[in-house]
Scaffold this motif. Structure first.
Motif, PDB file in Angstrom:
ATOM      1  N   LEU A  30       0.832  -1.199   0.000  1.00  0.00           N
ATOM      2  CA  LEU A  30       0.000   0.000   0.000  1.00  0.00           C
ATOM      3  C   LEU A  30       0.864   1.246   0.000  1.00  0.00           C
ATOM      4  O   LEU A  30       1.916   1.290   0.630  1.00  0.00           O
ATOM      5  CB  LEU A  30      -0.887   0.038   1.251  1.00  0.00           C
ATOM      6  CG  LEU A  30      -1.838  -1.126   1.502  1.00  0.00           C
ATOM      7  CD1 LEU A  30      -2.535  -0.936   2.849  1.00  0.00           C
ATOM      8  CD2 LEU A  30      -2.873  -1.229   0.387  1.00  0.00           C
ATOM      9  N   MET A  31       0.405   2.270  -0.707  1.00  0.00           N
ATOM     10  CA  MET A  31       1.037   3.579  -0.637  1.00  0.00           C
ATOM     11  C   MET A  31      -0.014   4.649  -0.890  1.00  0.00           C
ATOM     12  O   MET A  31      -0.811   4.536  -1.831  1.00  0.00           O
ATOM     13  CB  MET A  31       2.162   3.735  -1.665  1.00  0.00           C
ATOM     14  CG  MET A  31       2.910   5.056  -1.511  1.00  0.00           C
ATOM     15  SD  MET A  31       3.915   5.516  -2.948  1.00  0.00           S
ATOM     16  CE  MET A  31       2.660   5.941  -4.154  1.00  0.00           C
ATOM     17  N   CYS A  32      -0.009   5.687  -0.064  1.00  0.00           N
ATOM     18  CA  CYS A  32      -0.926   6.803  -0.244  1.00  0.00           C
ATOM     19  C   CYS A  32      -0.170   8.024  -0.745  1.00  0.00           C
ATOM     20  O   CYS A  32       0.948   8.295  -0.306  1.00  0.00           O
ATOM     21  CB  CYS A  32      -1.598   7.157   1.076  1.00  0.00           C
ATOM     22  SG  CYS A  32      -2.993   6.102   1.510  1.00  0.00           S
ATOM     23  N   ASP A  33      -0.788   8.761  -1.663  1.00  0.00           N
ATOM     24  CA  ASP A  33      -0.272  10.063  -2.052  1.00  0.00           C
ATOM     25  C   ASP A  33      -1.440  10.917  -2.522  1.00  0.00           C
ATOM     26  O   ASP A  33      -2.604  10.579  -2.264  1.00  0.00           O
ATOM     27  CB  ASP A  33       0.833   9.946  -3.110  1.00  0.00           C
ATOM     28  CG  ASP A  33       0.343   9.443  -4.463  1.00  0.00           C
ATOM     29  OD1 ASP A  33      -0.870   9.191  -4.619  1.00  0.00           O
ATOM     30  OD2 ASP A  33       1.176   9.309  -5.385  1.00  0.00           O
ATOM     31  N   GLN A  34      -1.148  12.025  -3.205  1.00  0.00           N
ATOM     32  CA  GLN A  34      -2.199  12.957  -3.593  1.00  0.00           C
ATOM     33  C   GLN A  34      -3.186  12.359  -4.584  1.00  0.00           C
ATOM     34  O   GLN A  34      -4.312  12.845  -4.723  1.00  0.00           O
ATOM     35  CB  GLN A  34      -1.590  14.241  -4.179  1.00  0.00           C
ATOM     36  CG  GLN A  34      -0.996  14.107  -5.565  1.00  0.00           C
ATOM     37  CD  GLN A  34       0.394  13.498  -5.555  1.00  0.00           C
ATOM     38  OE1 GLN A  34       0.902  13.102  -4.512  1.00  0.00           O
ATOM     39  NE2 GLN A  34       1.029  13.443  -6.733  1.00  0.00           N
ATOM     40  N   ARG A  35      -2.796  11.296  -5.267  1.00  0.00           N
ATOM     41  CA  ARG A  35      -3.699  10.660  -6.230  1.00  0.00           C
ATOM     42  C   ARG A  35      -4.662   9.682  -5.555  1.00  0.00           C
ATOM     43  O   ARG A  35      -5.682   9.324  -6.130  1.00  0.00           O
ATOM     44  CB  ARG A  35      -2.897   9.934  -7.309  1.00  0.00           C
ATOM     45  CG  ARG A  35      -2.256  10.867  -8.337  1.00  0.00           C
ATOM     46  CD  ARG A  35      -1.689  10.065  -9.496  1.00  0.00           C
ATOM     47  NE  ARG A  35      -1.317  10.921 -10.609  1.00  0.00           N
ATOM     48  CZ  ARG A  35      -0.102  11.393 -10.832  1.00  0.00           C
ATOM     49  NH1 ARG A  35       0.892  11.076  -9.994  1.00  0.00           N
ATOM     50  NH2 ARG A  35       0.148  12.175 -11.873  1.00  0.00           N
ATOM     51  N   GLY A  36      -4.304   9.201  -4.376  1.00  0.00           N
ATOM     52  CA  GLY A  36      -5.155   8.250  -3.683  1.00  0.00           C
ATOM     53  C   GLY A  36      -4.349   7.114  -3.079  1.00  0.00           C
ATOM     54  O   GLY A  36      -3.164   7.266  -2.769  1.00  0.00           O
ATOM     55  N   LEU A  37      -4.997   5.975  -2.928  1.00  0.00           N
ATOM     56  CA  LEU A  37      -4.375   4.787  -2.347  1.00  0.00           C
ATOM     57  C   LEU A  37      -3.968   3.824  -3.459  1.00  0.00           C
ATOM     58  O   LEU A  37      -4.810   3.344  -4.218  1.00  0.00           O
ATOM     59  CB  LEU A  37      -5.351   4.092  -1.393  1.00  0.00           C
ATOM     60  CG  LEU A  37      -4.886   2.759  -0.792  1.00  0.00           C
ATOM     61  CD1 LEU A  37      -3.666   2.968   0.103  1.00  0.00           C
ATOM     62  CD2 LEU A  37      -6.029   2.093  -0.020  1.00  0.00           C
ATOM     63  N   TRP A  38      -2.653   3.550  -3.538  1.00  0.00           N
ATOM     64  CA  TRP A  38      -2.131   2.583  -4.493  1.00  0.00           C
ATOM     65  C   TRP A  38      -2.071   1.204  -3.827  1.00  0.00           C
ATOM     66  O   TRP A  38      -1.648   1.086  -2.679  1.00  0.00           O
ATOM     67  CB  TRP A  38      -0.730   2.985  -4.942  1.00  0.00           C
ATOM     68  CG  TRP A  38      -0.676   4.260  -5.722  1.00  0.00           C
ATOM     69  CD1 TRP A  38      -0.561   5.524  -5.219  1.00  0.00           C
ATOM     70  CD2 TRP A  38      -0.738   4.401  -7.148  1.00  0.00           C
ATOM     71  NE1 TRP A  38      -0.535   6.446  -6.226  1.00  0.00           N
ATOM     72  CE2 TRP A  38      -0.639   5.789  -7.427  1.00  0.00           C
ATOM     73  CE3 TRP A  38      -0.842   3.494  -8.199  1.00  0.00           C
ATOM     74  CZ2 TRP A  38      -0.665   6.284  -8.734  1.00  0.00           C
ATOM     75  CZ3 TRP A  38      -0.869   3.991  -9.499  1.00  0.00           C
ATOM     76  CH2 TRP A  38      -0.781   5.369  -9.756  1.00  0.00           C
ATOM     77  N   ILE A  39      -2.472   0.179  -4.571  1.00  0.00           N
ATOM     78  CA  ILE A  39      -2.511  -1.193  -4.056  1.00  0.00           C
ATOM     79  C   ILE A  39      -1.921  -2.124  -5.114  1.00  0.00           C
ATOM     80  O   ILE A  39      -2.381  -2.136  -6.259  1.00  0.00           O
ATOM     81  CB  ILE A  39      -3.954  -1.649  -3.754  1.00  0.00           C
ATOM     82  CG1 ILE A  39      -4.677  -0.640  -2.860  1.00  0.00           C
ATOM     83  CG2 ILE A  39      -3.965  -3.040  -3.124  1.00  0.00           C
ATOM     84  CD1 ILE A  39      -6.177  -0.786  -2.883  1.00  0.00           C
ATOM     85  N   SER A  40      -0.910  -2.887  -4.748  1.00  0.00           N
ATOM     86  CA  SER A  40      -0.394  -3.903  -5.675  1.00  0.00           C
ATOM     87  C   SER A  40      -0.829  -5.282  -5.193  1.00  0.00           C
ATOM     88  O   SER A  40      -0.922  -5.532  -3.986  1.00  0.00           O
ATOM     89  CB  SER A  40       1.132  -3.824  -5.808  1.00  0.00           C
ATOM     90  OG  SER A  40       1.766  -4.021  -4.567  1.00  0.00           O
ATOM     91  N   GLU A  41      -1.105  -6.162  -6.150  1.00  0.00           N
ATOM     92  CA  GLU A  41      -1.597  -7.506  -5.851  1.00  0.00           C
ATOM     93  C   GLU A  41      -0.468  -8.526  -6.041  1.00  0.00           C
ATOM     94  O   GLU A  41       0.082  -8.640  -7.138  1.00  0.00           O
ATOM     95  CB  GLU A  41      -2.769  -7.855  -6.773  1.00  0.00           C
ATOM     96  CG  GLU A  41      -3.981  -6.963  -6.580  1.00  0.00           C
ATOM     97  CD  GLU A  41      -5.122  -7.332  -7.510  1.00  0.00           C
ATOM     98  OE1 GLU A  41      -6.271  -7.093  -7.134  1.00  0.00           O
ATOM     99  OE2 GLU A  41      -4.867  -7.858  -8.622  1.00  0.00           O
ATOM    100  N   ASP A  42      -0.161  -9.244  -4.984  1.00  0.00           N
ATOM    101  CA  ASP A  42       0.939 -10.212  -5.023  1.00  0.00           C
ATOM    102  C   ASP A  42       0.439 -11.547  -5.570  1.00  0.00           C
ATOM    103  O   ASP A  42       0.485 -12.572  -4.905  1.00  0.00           O
ATOM    104  CB  ASP A  42       1.525 -10.380  -3.625  1.00  0.00           C
ATOM    105  CG  ASP A  42       2.806 -11.219  -3.625  1.00  0.00           C
ATOM    106  OD1 ASP A  42       3.353 -11.443  -4.720  1.00  0.00           O
ATOM    107  OD2 ASP A  42       3.238 -11.632  -2.546  1.00  0.00           O
ATOM    108  N   SER A  43      -0.026 -11.524  -6.807  1.00  0.00           N
ATOM    109  CA  SER A  43      -0.514 -12.728  -7.470  1.00  0.00           C
ATOM    110  C   SER A  43       0.470 -13.127  -8.563  1.00  0.00           C
ATOM    111  O   SER A  43       1.039 -12.265  -9.242  1.00  0.00           O
ATOM    112  CB  SER A  43      -1.893 -12.480  -8.087  1.00  0.00           C
ATOM    113  OG  SER A  43      -2.361 -13.616  -8.771  1.00  0.00           O
ATOM    114  N   THR A  44       0.694 -14.428  -8.730  1.00  0.00           N
ATOM    115  CA  THR A  44       1.671 -14.900  -9.706  1.00  0.00           C
ATOM    116  C   THR A  44       1.247 -14.596 -11.132  1.00  0.00           C
ATOM    117  O   THR A  44       2.081 -14.326 -12.000  1.00  0.00           O
ATOM    118  CB  THR A  44       1.879 -16.419  -9.548  1.00  0.00           C
ATOM    119  OG1 THR A  44       2.263 -16.689  -8.198  1.00  0.00           O
ATOM    120  CG2 THR A  44       2.975 -16.917 -10.475  1.00  0.00           C
ATOM    121  N   HIS A  45      -0.050 -14.629 -11.415  1.00  0.00           N
ATOM    122  CA  HIS A  45      -0.538 -14.397 -12.775  1.00  0.00           C
ATOM    123  C   HIS A  45      -1.617 -13.322 -12.768  1.00  0.00           C
ATOM    124  O   HIS A  45      -2.444 -13.244 -11.864  1.00  0.00           O
ATOM    125  CB  HIS A  45      -1.111 -15.679 -13.376  1.00  0.00           C
ATOM    126  CG  HIS A  45      -0.118 -16.786 -13.487  1.00  0.00           C
ATOM    127  ND1 HIS A  45       0.980 -16.719 -14.323  1.00  0.00           N
ATOM    128  CD2 HIS A  45      -0.029 -17.980 -12.854  1.00  0.00           C
ATOM    129  CE1 HIS A  45       1.678 -17.831 -14.219  1.00  0.00           C
ATOM    130  NE2 HIS A  45       1.099 -18.609 -13.323  1.00  0.00           N
TER     131      HIS A  45
END
Length: 290
Positions: free
Chosen positions: A224-239
């Motif tokens: 997770l990371m927050c900045d002026q654009r909003g909340l960024w979320i990366s998915e730790d999925s293999t595919h």
């Protein structure tokens, strides 16, 4: 009189089944290969490029003021390290002999890193010296607000959210019995958020201990990371993993798709972002449209 050749119905059926099974296996292998090699797709108002290749199990990123980049290479059994990639591409290992170095964040004039293995300390590198801060169990995510360092443990059934106070070294367990908690961050509005990967949710930390679910139905949310654009979320999925951006309304927007085990995302200092794609051993650069 010559005897006519008659094909056994059972033999024909076996041959048909084997042929069909072989076709299914080939199709499955082709499908997984397609998922593995299909290029990353960016939404219309973003573009993506490969910045650094051959970064093994790229996990956490810390851009440095001189234009270089720190990357943790999340290898197991003391084969992991923290790599410094200079602006001209030159590489140098800064810390070696680590076991799944995952979390990493700049703090107090140095940088703090964790190892996602039991019985490994959270440590700080400053002025060329490594100092142990506190012991954790499979610590992954880190967040620093200047007064406190937050850490979260990626464990199956008994992960903890920890708070380390810089002023006196006091370590407080804020939450326990968490499942596969991988990231913790604080947003610009003061909210402290953390993920439970297995449940596919993002929680908002609350003083009453209830920690409501802010987002649900995600595919293995990790960083997770927050900045002026909003909340960024990366998915730790293999595919077919995604990088999502949520502005606080409705459903998160997909910015990148067809990723393979993406990890941390950080601003690049130029208006774009850097993303560690651990599943393909590389660092991507995400650039907004002009």
């Amino acid at each position: 009189m010559p005897q006519s050749s008659v094909r056994s119905p059972r033999r024909s059926l076996v041959r048909l089944v084997l042929t069909g099974t072989g076709s299914i296996v080939v199709a499955a292998l082709a499908f997984f290969a397609w998922q593995g090699f299909y290029p990353v797709q960016a939404t219309d108002d973003w573009s993506v490029a490969v910045l650094h290749k051959n970064v093994q199990k790229a996990a956490s990123l810390v851009p440095l003021p001189d234009g270089s980049l720190l990357v943790s290479q999340e290898l197991k059994k003391d084969k992991g390290n923290i790599l410094r990639i200079a602006a001209d591409g030159q590489r140098r290992v800064m810390v070696d002999g680590l076991s799944k170095p995952d979390g990493m964040i700049a703090a107090r004039g140095g940088w703090v890193f964790s190892q996602e293995s039991d019985g490994r300390p959270v440590q700080m590198l400053k002025d060329g010296k490594i100092t142990d801060l506190f012991m954790g169990q499979s610590v992954q995510g880190l967040w620093d607000d200047g007064e406190n360092l937050y850490a979260i443990e990626d464990r199956g059934e008994n992960g903890r959210l920890l708070r380390y106070r810089w002023s006196d070294g006091e370590l407080t367990v804020l939450r326990d019995k968490l499942q596969e908690t991988e990231s913790v961050t604080r947003c610009t509005d003061g909210r402290l958020l953390y993920t439970e990967k297995k449940k596919g949710v993002v929680h908002q930390f609350s003083d009453d201990g209830k920690d409501p679910v802010l987002l649900a139905g995600l595919n293995q949310p990790t960083f997770l990371m927050c900045d002026q654009r909003g909340l960024w979320i990366s998915e730790d999925s293999t595919h077919r993993a995604r990088l999502l951006l949520w502005d606080g309304k409705g459903e998160p927007r997909t910015i990148l798709s067809f990723l393979k085990a993406p990890q941390s995302i950080v601003p690049d200092g130029k208006g774009g972002y850097l993303l560690a794609e651990g599943g393909r051993d590389r660092v991507l650069q995400l650039i907004p449209a002009k």
